[in-house]
Design an enzyme around this catalytic site. Structure first.
Site, short mmCIF file in Angstrom:
data_model
loop_
_atom_site.label_atom_id
_atom_site.label_comp_id
_atom_site.label_asym_id
_atom_site.label_seq_id
_atom_site.Cartn_x
_atom_site.Cartn_y
_atom_site.Cartn_z
CG PHE A 197 -8.53 -1.40 10.06
CD1 PHE A 197 -8.83 -0.60 11.16
CD2 PHE A 197 -8.93 -0.97 8.80
CE1 PHE A 197 -9.52 0.60 11.00
CE2 PHE A 197 -9.61 0.23 8.63
CZ PHE A 197 -9.90 1.02 9.73
N GLY A 198 -10.78 -4.45 9.81
CA GLY A 198 -11.78 -4.85 8.82
C GLY A 198 -12.73 -3.72 8.48
CG ASP B 149 13.46 1.19 -19.56
OD1 ASP B 149 13.40 0.34 -20.46
OD2 ASP B 149 13.85 2.35 -19.74
CD GLU C 114 -4.33 2.22 4.77
OE1 GLU C 114 -4.91 3.26 5.14
OE2 GLU C 114 -4.16 1.23 5.48
C1 LIG Z 1 -3.27 -6.45 -0.57
C2 LIG Z 1 -4.39 -5.60 -0.05
C3 LIG Z 1 -4.49 -5.39 1.32
C4 LIG Z 1 -5.57 -4.65 1.84
N1 LIG Z 1 -5.70 -4.52 3.22
C5 LIG Z 1 -6.84 -3.98 3.73
C6 LIG Z 1 -7.07 -3.99 5.15
O1 LIG Z 1 -6.22 -4.42 5.95
N2 LIG Z 1 -8.27 -3.54 5.62
C7 LIG Z 1 -9.25 -3.06 4.77
O2 LIG Z 1 -10.31 -2.66 5.27
N3 LIG Z 1 -9.04 -3.02 3.42
C8 LIG Z 1 -7.87 -3.47 2.87
N4 LIG Z 1 -7.67 -3.47 1.51
C9 LIG Z 1 -8.75 -2.99 0.64
C10 LIG Z 1 -8.47 -1.65 -0.01
O3 LIG Z 1 -8.52 -0.63 0.95
C11 LIG Z 1 -9.48 -1.47 -1.16
O4 LIG Z 1 -9.08 -2.36 -2.19
C12 LIG Z 1 -9.53 -0.03 -1.66
O5 LIG Z 1 -10.22 0.79 -0.75
C13 LIG Z 1 -10.22 0.09 -3.03
O6 LIG Z 1 -11.44 -0.55 -3.03
P1 LIG Z 1 -11.80 -1.59 -4.22
O7 LIG Z 1 -10.67 -2.54 -4.38
O8 LIG Z 1 -13.16 -2.12 -3.93
O9 LIG Z 1 -11.84 -0.70 -5.54
P2 LIG Z 1 -13.07 0.18 -6.07
O10 LIG Z 1 -13.58 1.06 -5.00
O11 LIG Z 1 -14.03 -0.72 -6.76
O12 LIG Z 1 -12.31 1.09 -7.15
C14 LIG Z 1 -11.93 0.58 -8.44
C15 LIG Z 1 -11.43 1.77 -9.28
O13 LIG Z 1 -12.48 2.76 -9.38
C16 LIG Z 1 -12.00 4.02 -8.94
N5 LIG Z 1 -13.05 4.78 -8.28
C17 LIG Z 1 -13.90 4.38 -7.27
N6 LIG Z 1 -14.72 5.39 -6.92
C18 LIG Z 1 -14.37 6.45 -7.70
C19 LIG Z 1 -14.85 7.79 -7.82
N7 LIG Z 1 -15.82 8.27 -7.06
N8 LIG Z 1 -14.27 8.57 -8.76
C20 LIG Z 1 -13.26 8.16 -9.53
N9 LIG Z 1 -12.76 6.90 -9.46
C21 LIG Z 1 -13.32 6.06 -8.56
C22 LIG Z 1 -10.88 3.68 -7.95
O14 LIG Z 1 -10.00 4.77 -7.80
C23 LIG Z 1 -10.25 2.48 -8.64
O15 LIG Z 1 -9.39 2.93 -9.66
C24 LIG Z 1 -6.54 -4.11 0.97
C25 LIG Z 1 -6.40 -4.27 -0.43
C26 LIG Z 1 -5.33 -5.00 -0.93
C27 LIG Z 1 -5.21 -5.17 -2.42
#
Ligand SMILES: Cc1cc2nc3c(=O)[nH]c(=O)nc-3n(C[C@H](O)[C@H](O)[C@H](O)COP(=O)(O)OP(=O)(O)OC[C@H]3O[C@@H](n4cnc5c(N)ncnc54)[C@H](O)[C@@H]3O)c2cc1C
Length: 389
Positions: A133-134, A341, A368
């Site tokens: 799922f992309g 712990d 998610e």
């Molecule tokens: C192992 C793994 C598997 C994954 N599998 C999939 C998959 O199959 N398909 C897919 O589409 N994605 C997948 N993901 C991606 C995942 O859904 C994203 O990492 C997630 O949505 C967060 O996005 P980001 O990492 O860019 O963090 P960011 O959006 O950059 O967030 C970084 C931090 O900022 C905070 N933040 C962001 N916006 C706000 C706001 N408005 N207010 C307060 N805090 C905020 C967040 O809560 C977080 O603490 C996967 C990720 C991992 C690590």
């Protein structure tokens, strides 16, 4: 019989039907016999145990709460109990099943044409085909509405350009559900492995979810025909509805990781003695930590159960699922930390499952919808004021 006694403080099992108990027992036995003996090596070697896929298909785990096309048609409580047992094994295994069922089969089932359903759902159900799922992109994680991946239409052909990243099962997938911006808004597409212009690359160096494949998907003038568009997927809300399905499973799944951490700490502290030949479990501060864990697990079970009942009766709303996902993941992560712990130095060893669960749960907290984003969903629900921007 399973070696795992389960965690049931307030006769939670009395809420479950014979059928639900039987489904849980099947998943529990599968995890005990087939997952636990191999998961430590799989995690350490950063490989997904793909030898389990066919058996999980036969057991009906893929798309388990969907109807027709060979799916098991389980209730949402049965489905949740399967997720719980799988994540007791490993979050990477539960992630595989969540992606396959909630993020690939569900959108095809809900938004696909009859031909797409006939072609893909039976194969995905049996595990003969793998999906991914992309949605996430390098610049757009929590805010997928900003996505840059585009699909432009030329006569009957859609041409995709862009990049998706952090995609579970990416390079292993025969079919990718890809969300892209079109002149009519965000739409979903089915992109098959081997399509010219579509390639994948794996993400290495993860210290979490090591027994799970995570990849980037690249689209460079990738041309697909109209039959590859999901005809009923309209706008980002269709993509988000898939995430709701997956988050529901996560809310149940992490209970399994928390239960494994609790039970590991309970048995360890009963056996290990310190000060006057007394078991650790006989010390007050240790009992306080065990009491916290079992109380929070029990509250998490009841939350999961009620949200499943709402889902089964068509009354569930996204903010309900946000509370389930956010609360239970945070609870499971804290159980893992407390359990680590209580095992002292032994807690850092891979002989015990705790550090593996803890590292995995760091991902589960982020993907998610992060903990923050679900707090904002709940906040909007109780105030009526969106605070995302
Ligand atoms: C192992 C793994 C598997 C994954 N599998 C999939 C998959 O199959 N398909 C897919 O589409 N994605 C997948 N993901 C991606 C995942 O859904 C994203 O990492 C997630 O949505 C967060 O996005 P980001 O990492 O860019 O963090 P960011 O959006 O950059 O967030 C970084 C931090 O900022 C905070 N933040 C962001 N916006 C706000 C706001 N408005 N207010 C307060 N805090 C905020 C967040 O809560 C977080 O603490 C996967 C990720 C991992 C690590």
């Amino acid at each position: 019989m399973s070696r795992f006694p389960g965690v049931d403080y307030i006769e939670f099992d009395s809420l479950l039907s014979e059928q639900e108990l039987m489904v849980r027992q099947t998943a529990r036995q599968f995890v005990d016999e087939r997952v636990l003996p191999i998961i430590r090596d799989a995690y350490n070697n950063a490989v997904f145990p793909k030898q389990l896929i066919a058996e999980m298909g036969r057991l009906g785990f893929f798309g388990a709460n969907l109807e027709g096309y060979g799916c098991a048609g389980m209730s949402n409580i049965e489905y949740g109990l399967v997720m719980q047992e799988l994540e007791r094994g490993d979050s990477g295994l539960r992630s595989f099943v969540s992606v396959q069922g909630a993020l690939v089969m569900y959108p095809i089932h809900a938004f696909g044409s009859e031909a797409q359903k006939q072609r893909w759902l039976p194969k995905l159900q049996s595990g003969d085909a793998i999906g991914c799922f992309g949605l996430t992109e390098p610049g757009y994680g929590s805010n997928p509405a900003g996505m840059l991946t585009k699909a432009a239409k030329h006569n009957d052909v859609w041409v995709l350009n862009g990049e998706k990243t952090w995609i579970t099962n990416g390079s292993a997938a025969d079919i990718a559900v890809v969300w892209a911006r079109t002149p009519e808004g965000i739409r979903g597409f089915l992109v098959e492995k081997g399509t010219p212009g579509y390639s994948t690359s794996d993400i290495h160096g993860k210290l979490s979810m090591r027994a799970s494949v995570t990849s980037s998907l690249h689209f460079a003038d990738c041309a697909i025909t109209e039959e590859h568009q999901l005809p009923c997927a309209k706008g980002l809300k269709s993509a988000l509805s898939c995430l709701s399905q997956a988050r529901f499973g996560i809310g149940w799944g992490v209970l399994g990781a928390a239960m494994d951490c609790f039970e590991t700490a309970r048995t360890y502290t009963l056996a290990r003695k310190q000060f006057d030949d007394k078991p650790l479990a006989g010390h007050q501060l240790v009992q306080e930590q065990l009491a916290w864990m079992i109380t929070e697990i029990t509250k998490g079970q009841l939350l999961a159960y009620q949200v499943a009942r709402l889902k089964d009766t068509g009354k569930v709303e996204d903010p309900h699922i946000s509370m389930l996902k956010r609360n239970n993941v945070a609870m499971a992560l804290e159980c893992a930390r407390l359990s680590r712990d209580l095992l002292g130095a032994n807690g850092i060893m891979d002989e015990y499952p705790i550090m593996r669960h803890m590292c995995n749960l760091e991902t589960v907290k982020t993907y998610e919808g992060t903990d923050h984003i679900h707090a904002l969903v709940i906040g909007e629900r109780v105030t009526g004021v969106p605070a995302y921007r």
